[in-house]
Design an enzyme around this catalytic site. Structure first.
Site, PDB file in Angstrom:
ATOM      1  N   ASP A 133      -1.512  -0.677   6.147  1.00  0.00           N
ATOM      2  CA  ASP A 133      -1.671  -0.053   7.463  1.00  0.00           C
ATOM      3  C   ASP A 133      -3.116   0.369   7.756  1.00  0.00           C
ATOM      4  O   ASP A 133      -3.472   0.579   8.899  1.00  0.00           O
ATOM      5  CB  ASP A 133      -0.800   1.209   7.547  1.00  0.00           C
ATOM      6  CG  ASP A 133      -1.340   2.316   6.644  1.00  0.00           C
ATOM      7  OD1 ASP A 133      -1.633   2.028   5.469  1.00  0.00           O
ATOM      8  OD2 ASP A 133      -1.497   3.449   7.123  1.00  0.00           O
ATOM      9  N   ASP A 160      -7.163  -1.480   4.009  1.00  0.00           N
ATOM     10  CA  ASP A 160      -6.295  -2.586   3.592  1.00  0.00           C
ATOM     11  C   ASP A 160      -6.705  -3.918   4.209  1.00  0.00           C
ATOM     12  O   ASP A 160      -6.273  -4.976   3.730  1.00  0.00           O
ATOM     13  CB  ASP A 160      -4.831  -2.295   3.983  1.00  0.00           C
ATOM     14  CG  ASP A 160      -4.309  -1.027   3.340  1.00  0.00           C
ATOM     15  OD1 ASP A 160      -4.602  -0.814   2.149  1.00  0.00           O
ATOM     16  OD2 ASP A 160      -3.616  -0.259   4.026  1.00  0.00           O
ATOM     17  N   ASP A 191       0.876  -1.168   0.000  1.00  0.00           N
ATOM     18  CA  ASP A 191       0.000   0.000   0.000  1.00  0.00           C
ATOM     19  C   ASP A 191       0.918   1.225   0.000  1.00  0.00           C
ATOM     20  O   ASP A 191       2.036   1.161   0.504  1.00  0.00           O
ATOM     21  CB  ASP A 191      -0.858  -0.069   1.273  1.00  0.00           C
ATOM     22  CG  ASP A 191      -1.409   1.269   1.695  1.00  0.00           C
ATOM     23  OD1 ASP A 191      -2.217   1.811   0.947  1.00  0.00           O
ATOM     24  OD2 ASP A 191      -1.027   1.758   2.777  1.00  0.00           O
TER      25      ASP A 191
HETATM   26  P1  ADP Z   1      -5.202   5.773  -0.146  1.00  0.00           P
HETATM   27  O1  ADP Z   1      -5.337   4.373  -0.664  1.00  0.00           O
HETATM   28  O2  ADP Z   1      -4.089   6.504  -0.830  1.00  0.00           O
HETATM   29  O3  ADP Z   1      -5.089   5.837   1.362  1.00  0.00           O
HETATM   30  P2  ADP Z   1      -8.102   6.592  -0.234  1.00  0.00           P
HETATM   31  O4  ADP Z   1      -8.737   5.401  -0.878  1.00  0.00           O
HETATM   32  O5  ADP Z   1      -8.372   6.807   1.213  1.00  0.00           O
HETATM   33  O6  ADP Z   1      -6.509   6.634  -0.578  1.00  0.00           O
HETATM   34  O7  ADP Z   1      -8.562   7.905  -1.007  1.00  0.00           O
HETATM   35  C1  ADP Z   1      -8.337   8.018  -2.396  1.00  0.00           C
HETATM   36  C2  ADP Z   1      -8.325   9.454  -2.820  1.00  0.00           C
HETATM   37  O8  ADP Z   1      -9.597  10.070  -2.548  1.00  0.00           O
HETATM   38  C3  ADP Z   1      -7.314  10.305  -2.112  1.00  0.00           C
HETATM   39  O9  ADP Z   1      -6.040  10.196  -2.685  1.00  0.00           O
HETATM   40  C4  ADP Z   1      -7.940  11.703  -2.294  1.00  0.00           C
HETATM   41  O10 ADP Z   1      -7.632  12.192  -3.574  1.00  0.00           O
HETATM   42  C5  ADP Z   1      -9.410  11.452  -2.227  1.00  0.00           C
HETATM   43  N1  ADP Z   1      -9.971  11.704  -0.883  1.00  0.00           N
HETATM   44  C6  ADP Z   1     -10.590  10.808  -0.070  1.00  0.00           C
HETATM   45  N2  ADP Z   1     -11.029  11.389   1.064  1.00  0.00           N
HETATM   46  C7  ADP Z   1     -10.666  12.694   0.995  1.00  0.00           C
HETATM   47  C8  ADP Z   1     -10.833  13.843   1.853  1.00  0.00           C
HETATM   48  N3  ADP Z   1     -11.475  13.787   3.023  1.00  0.00           N
HETATM   49  N4  ADP Z   1     -10.314  15.009   1.438  1.00  0.00           N
HETATM   50  C9  ADP Z   1      -9.687  15.104   0.261  1.00  0.00           C
HETATM   51  N5  ADP Z   1      -9.492  14.081  -0.591  1.00  0.00           N
HETATM   52  C10 ADP Z   1      -9.993  12.893  -0.245  1.00  0.00           C
HETATM   53 MG    MG Z   2      -2.445   3.239   3.754  1.00  0.00          MG
END
Ligand code: ADP
Ligand code: MG
Length: 291
Positions: free
Chosen positions: A236, A240, A38
């Site tokens: 983490d 995941d 991840d």
């Molecule tokens: P990751 O796998 O990188 O942890 P997430 O699945 O949690 O990512 O989120 C994917 C994308 O959605 C983020 O990279 C961001 O662009 C957008 N995103 C999600 N939640 C938020 C938020 N609260 N504020 C801004 N962007 C968000």
């Molecule tokens: Mg992560």
């Protein structure tokens, strides 16, 4: 493996803070040929910081106040970074109502009578926002490896926020060690393609699966398994956990969420990516001893 070999392997791991939950975890470690990592919080520190804030057709401080009001309601790590930035810039604090979180996309709320959306391109498309006015800025920022988050106010593109999340110091050496051991390395992330590719290139990872929705991460693991790979997943986040469970070997970062730690077969107490190749090496040593 013999009970003695298992004891030795478990003990060796414990010394380095690599906790194998059971004998099967140790034995499976010996047979892994593909490691999926991840990005956020695993390869990176998971402590994003705002580097750029660009307003389009609206005052910067006005936009920042609107965005911060939405992000104050969200538990996403990016949201926390935006709130910290707003506090540091001293913008006024507004109240948000009708908050809505869209996993893997972003969030929205009504602030000061205006509908504010914060999130990725998928969110904007789903909500019918034309992102053409901010597309160029978004691409430029993403191409540097920063996560570009888009903002819309009342259905119109209103800004771009860039966030940087530094790679863990040992992420690149960990990838190199895995490659040296003949293991295929894959990055899996919900972040956008350009950002993910840039960070992967910095770390020496050539396979990237980006823009994956939280609920689709485990399906990506299954795909690789169907292609005959024996897969370890390292993660983490709450996101995941299903992928950690699906993988032949689930490895959780010790600094990660409780759900990830509970689901995994191996826990890296030091949260050090270099302990991934270490875990696999200990597994191999254990199995060799049993023969
Ligand atoms: P990751 O796998 O990188 O942890 P997430 O699945 O949690 O990512 O989120 C994917 C994308 O959605 C983020 O990279 C961001 O662009 C957008 N995103 C999600 N939640 C938020 C938020 N609260 N504020 C801004 N962007 C968000
Ligand atoms: Mg992560």
């Amino acid at each position: 493996a013999t009970p003695t070999a298992i004891m030795v392997g478990t003990g060796l791991g414990a010394k380095r803070g690599v906790l194998f939950k059971n004998a099967t975890a140790l034995e499976t470690s010996a047979r892994i040929d593909t490691v999926i990592l991840d990005k956020t919080g695993t390869l990176t520190k998971g402590e994003p910081e705002v580097t750029d804030f660009i307003a389009h057709g609206i005052g910067e401080d006005v936009l920042l106040a609107l965005v911060a009001a939405v992000e104050r309601e969200s538990e996403h790590p990016l949201a926390g970074a935006v709130v910290n930035y707003a506090v540091a810039r001293g913008v006024s604090s507004l109240d948000a109502s009708s908050f809505r979180n869209v996993p893997g996309h972003g969030a929205g709320a009504t602030v000061d009578g205006r509908r504010v959306l914060v999130g990725n391109r998928k969110l904007m498309i789903a909500e019918g926002v034309d992102i053409a006015p901010i597309a160029e800025q978004r691409e430029t920022l993403a191409s540097t490896g920063r996560t570009a988050v888009l903002v819309a106010v009342d259905g119109r593109a209103a800004g771009v926020i860039a966030l940087a999340d530094a790679a863990r110091e040992t992420a690149a050496p960990a990838v190199a060690a895995l490659h040296e051991a003949g293991i295929e390395v894959v990055m899996l992330t919900g972040d956008n393609e350009a950002t993910a590719r840039r960070i992967a290139a910095q770390l020496g990872i050539d396979t990237v699966i980006a823009e994956v929705l939280p609920e689709d991460k485990s399906a990506k693991v299954t795909e690789l398994q169907k292609a005959g790979k024996r897969v370890a997943m390292v993660g983490d986040g709450v996101n995941d956990a299903p992928a950690l469970a699906q993988a032949d070997l689930g490895i959780a970062i010790g600094a990660g969420t409780d759900v990830a730690i509970e689901t995994a077969d191996v826990v890296l107490m030091r949260s050090d990516p270099l302990d991934v190749p270490t875990a696999l090496r200990i597994g191999k040593g254990t199995v060799r001893k049993m023969r």
